[in-house]
Design a protein around this motif. Structure first.
Motif, PDB file in Angstrom:
ATOM      1  N   LEU A 107       0.820  -0.600  -0.041  1.00  0.00           N
ATOM      2  CA  LEU A 107      -0.076  -0.034  -0.312  1.00  0.00           C
ATOM      3  C   LEU A 107       0.804   1.448  -0.218  1.00  0.00           C
ATOM      4  CD1 LEU A 107      -3.385   0.868   0.348  1.00  0.00           C
ATOM      5  CD2 LEU A 107      -2.245   1.295   3.306  1.00  0.00           C
ATOM      6  N   THR A 108       1.710   1.038   0.654  1.00  0.00           N
ATOM      7  CA  THR A 108       2.945   2.559   1.224  1.00  0.00           C
ATOM      8  C   THR A 108       3.492   2.542  -0.101  1.00  0.00           C
ATOM      9  OG1 THR A 108       3.129   2.117   3.105  1.00  0.00           O
ATOM     10  CG2 THR A 108       4.822   2.914   1.756  1.00  0.00           C
ATOM     11  N   ARG A 109       3.709   1.604  -1.210  1.00  0.00           N
ATOM     12  CA  ARG A 109       4.762   1.989  -2.227  1.00  0.00           C
ATOM     13  C   ARG A 109       3.780   2.140  -3.806  1.00  0.00           C
ATOM     14  NH1 ARG A 109       9.737   2.230  -4.688  1.00  0.00           N
ATOM     15  NH2 ARG A 109      10.188   0.841  -6.432  1.00  0.00           N
ATOM     16  N   GLY A 110       2.387   2.055  -3.317  1.00  0.00           N
ATOM     17  CA  GLY A 110       1.549   3.034  -4.268  1.00  0.00           C
ATOM     18  C   GLY A 110       0.906   1.833  -4.489  1.00  0.00           C
ATOM     19  N   VAL A 111       1.092   0.157  -4.341  1.00  0.00           N
ATOM     20  CA  VAL A 111       0.140  -0.529  -5.221  1.00  0.00           C
ATOM     21  C   VAL A 111      -1.761  -0.424  -4.515  1.00  0.00           C
ATOM     22  CG1 VAL A 111      -0.124  -2.755  -5.224  1.00  0.00           C
ATOM     23  CG2 VAL A 111       1.491  -2.307  -5.753  1.00  0.00           C
ATOM     24  N   ASP A 112      -2.827  -0.219  -5.517  1.00  0.00           N
ATOM     25  CA  ASP A 112      -4.134   0.026  -5.351  1.00  0.00           C
ATOM     26  C   ASP A 112      -4.284  -1.471  -3.647  1.00  0.00           C
ATOM     27  OD1 ASP A 112      -7.102  -0.955  -5.495  1.00  0.00           O
ATOM     28  OD2 ASP A 112      -6.592   0.236  -7.209  1.00  0.00           O
ATOM     29  N   ARG A 131       4.855  -4.782 -11.978  1.00  0.00           N
ATOM     30  CA  ARG A 131       6.095  -3.967 -12.900  1.00  0.00           C
ATOM     31  C   ARG A 131       5.449  -2.551 -12.492  1.00  0.00           C
ATOM     32  NH1 ARG A 131       5.311  -7.411 -19.058  1.00  0.00           N
ATOM     33  NH2 ARG A 131       3.120  -7.135 -17.678  1.00  0.00           N
ATOM     34  N   PRO A 132       4.097  -1.853 -12.510  1.00  0.00           N
ATOM     35  CA  PRO A 132       4.168  -0.750 -12.698  1.00  0.00           C
ATOM     36  C   PRO A 132       5.128   0.155 -10.984  1.00  0.00           C
ATOM     37  CG  PRO A 132       2.678  -1.706 -13.139  1.00  0.00           C
ATOM     38  CD  PRO A 132       3.328  -2.550 -12.444  1.00  0.00           C
ATOM     39  N   HIS A 133       4.819  -0.586  -9.966  1.00  0.00           N
ATOM     40  CA  HIS A 133       5.299  -0.164  -8.650  1.00  0.00           C
ATOM     41  C   HIS A 133       6.543  -0.752  -7.967  1.00  0.00           C
ATOM     42  CE1 HIS A 133       2.317   2.179  -8.453  1.00  0.00           C
ATOM     43  NE2 HIS A 133       0.671   1.451  -8.474  1.00  0.00           N
ATOM     44  N   ARG A 134       7.154  -2.010  -9.034  1.00  0.00           N
ATOM     45  CA  ARG A 134       7.991  -2.487  -9.110  1.00  0.00           C
ATOM     46  C   ARG A 134       7.937  -3.369  -8.011  1.00  0.00           C
ATOM     47  NH1 ARG A 134      13.427  -1.205 -11.711  1.00  0.00           N
ATOM     48  NH2 ARG A 134      12.649  -0.293 -13.477  1.00  0.00           N
ATOM     49  N   CYS A 135       6.840  -4.386  -7.424  1.00  0.00           N
ATOM     50  CA  CYS A 135       6.267  -4.820  -6.424  1.00  0.00           C
ATOM     51  C   CYS A 135       6.409  -6.712  -6.556  1.00  0.00           C
ATOM     52  CB  CYS A 135       5.515  -4.440  -5.701  1.00  0.00           C
ATOM     53  SG  CYS A 135       5.531  -2.635  -4.766  1.00  0.00           S
ATOM     54  N   ALA A 136       7.458  -7.401  -6.354  1.00  0.00           N
ATOM     55  CA  ALA A 136       7.264  -8.582  -6.664  1.00  0.00           C
ATOM     56  C   ALA A 136       5.646  -9.473  -6.305  1.00  0.00           C
ATOM     57  CB  ALA A 136       7.886  -9.517  -6.275  1.00  0.00           C
ATOM     58  N   PRO A 137       5.321 -10.111  -6.886  1.00  0.00           N
ATOM     59  CA  PRO A 137       4.189 -10.799  -5.999  1.00  0.00           C
ATOM     60  C   PRO A 137       4.385 -11.047  -4.756  1.00  0.00           C
ATOM     61  CG  PRO A 137       4.467 -11.611  -7.837  1.00  0.00           C
ATOM     62  CD  PRO A 137       5.832 -11.481  -7.527  1.00  0.00           C
ATOM     63  N   GLN A 138       3.640 -11.081  -3.616  1.00  0.00           N
ATOM     64  CA  GLN A 138       3.405 -11.900  -2.399  1.00  0.00           C
ATOM     65  C   GLN A 138       3.562 -13.424  -1.751  1.00  0.00           C
ATOM     66  OE1 GLN A 138      -0.900  -9.038  -1.071  1.00  0.00           O
ATOM     67  NE2 GLN A 138       0.782  -9.704   1.033  1.00  0.00           N
TER      68      GLN A 138
END
Length: 366
Positions: A107-112, A131-138
């Motif tokens: 959430l802090t990184r900007g993921v909906d 890819r958009p927020h450069r967050c790998a899957p949980q």
């Protein structure tokens, strides 16, 4: 300290401190002799805002899990300083590798927020595009995200990119073979990865003292030839300062770092857990008195950087996030059971087609 090997001198990391690095004590007061520079007031305000919003989101998600709106929810109540500070320390080009308990970091990184919860609702394998927020899957398998981060950053460095990764993991994950492999390969390849271990004292019901004889989990770093830091995980200022420094050093070629953040989850392991069976009320009360949100709020109020209007603004924003989550989850369509068979094969094989036909028959029969 250096030792000499056939390919030249190798620096041996110093031992981490037994006392965690701390910038703000549990009463919200500055420590007398900080070992890392404190973030400025603007950064501290951003940390406080993120924790207020993150905690409200976590409370809302926990309520939805109890009401049947989510299949499961692993709360991070009490661990907000680690997740918010870790996410805010990342540069835009960096990657975050979270676990199932790190929804607040996403959430802090900007993921909906709805996409954060999609996996936990049981709709898809992962509810967001990495890819958009450069967050790998949980990741749910413990420590499996660690080796993925090493591979990504190794590849990025070979392409000439200044990309680092932050791996979030719990104390239980450090007991997994995947963690050993990731630490070792990261050190051997000098990969720009920071491993942030949120040591909340319990791997479900197994206490950390039954997992290791190491003085701290940060001491494990020395055996892999990388620096280790031991930080107060309920001090958002300290976590941000240490993680920021480690990421900057990793990006500039300094290699991997292992950071142990001592924190505590105040809620059950998940909504199906019964923590009263394995931990005492006095232990929970001890950690509740070291709350990361109230600690930072007290500091900023005392130093005149935050007032009632600021806190009211953060609370209002948090309530809007919670209301949006409630509304959009209530309006979400139920998943189509036939989606179980979609996106598996380009051409569905006969065995799977037969199972799909059986499912359709069951659905028609009610």
């Amino acid at each position: 300290m250096e030792r000499t090997e056939s390919n030249g001198p190798v620096t041996v990391p110093a031992l981490p401190s037994l006392e965690p690095i701390r910038l703000v004590d549990r009463h919200g007061r500055r420590t007398a002799e900080p070992v890392v520079p404190s973030p400025d007031h603007d950064t501290l305000m951003a940390l406080l805002r993120g924790m207020v919003i993150g905690r409200r989101f976590d409370r809302q998600a926990s309520a939805l899990a109890r009401q049947g709106g989510l299949a499961v929810y692993p709360s991070s109540y009490g661990q907000e300083a680690c997740q918010v500070a870790g996410a805010l320390a990342l540069a835009e080009q960096d990657w975050l590798f979270p676990t199932y308990r790190d929804s607040v970091a996403l959430l802090t990184r900007g993921v909906d927020p709805i996409e954060v919860l999609t996996l936990l609702r049981g709709d898809w394998h992962s509810g967001y595009d990495p890819r958009p927020h450069r967050c790998a899957p949980q990741c749910t398998p413990l420590a499996s995200n660690a080796s993925h981060a090493v591979g990504l950053t190794y590849a990025a460095r070979r392409k000439g990119e200044e990309t680092a990764a932050l791996v979030l993991m719990g104390d239980g994950a450090t007991s997994e073979g995947d963690a050993h492999e990731a630490y070792n390969f990261a050190a051997v390849w000098n990969a720009p990865v920071v491993f942030l271990v949120q040591n909340n004292g319990w791997a479900i019901s197994v206490p950390v003292e039954k997992q290791t004889r190491a003085p701290t989990l940060a001491h494990k770093a020395v055996g892999y030839g990388m620096p280790g830091y031991h930080v107060d995980g309920n001090d958002a200022a300290a976590v941000y300062a240490v993680v920021s420094r480690a990421l900057a050093e990793a990006r500039s070629g300094g290699g991997p770092v292992l950071i142990e953040a001592r924190t505590y989850r105040l809620d059950p392991h998940t909504n199906s857990d019964a923590p009263q069976r394995y931990r005492r009320d006095a232990e929970v009360a001890y950690w509740r008195d070291r709350d990361p949100v109230s600690r930072l709020e007290a500091l900023l109020r005392a130093e005149g950087a935050a007032g009632d209007a600021d806190l009211a603004r953060f609370a209002d924003e948090a309530e809007r996030v919670a209301a949006d989550v409630r509304k959009r989850l209530a309006e979400a369509d139920d998943p189509d059971p036939e989606d179980l068979f979609a996106h598996v094969y380009a051409s569905i094989p006969p065995s799977l087609a037969h199972q799909r036909a059986d499912l359709r028959d069951e659905l028609r029969e009610g």
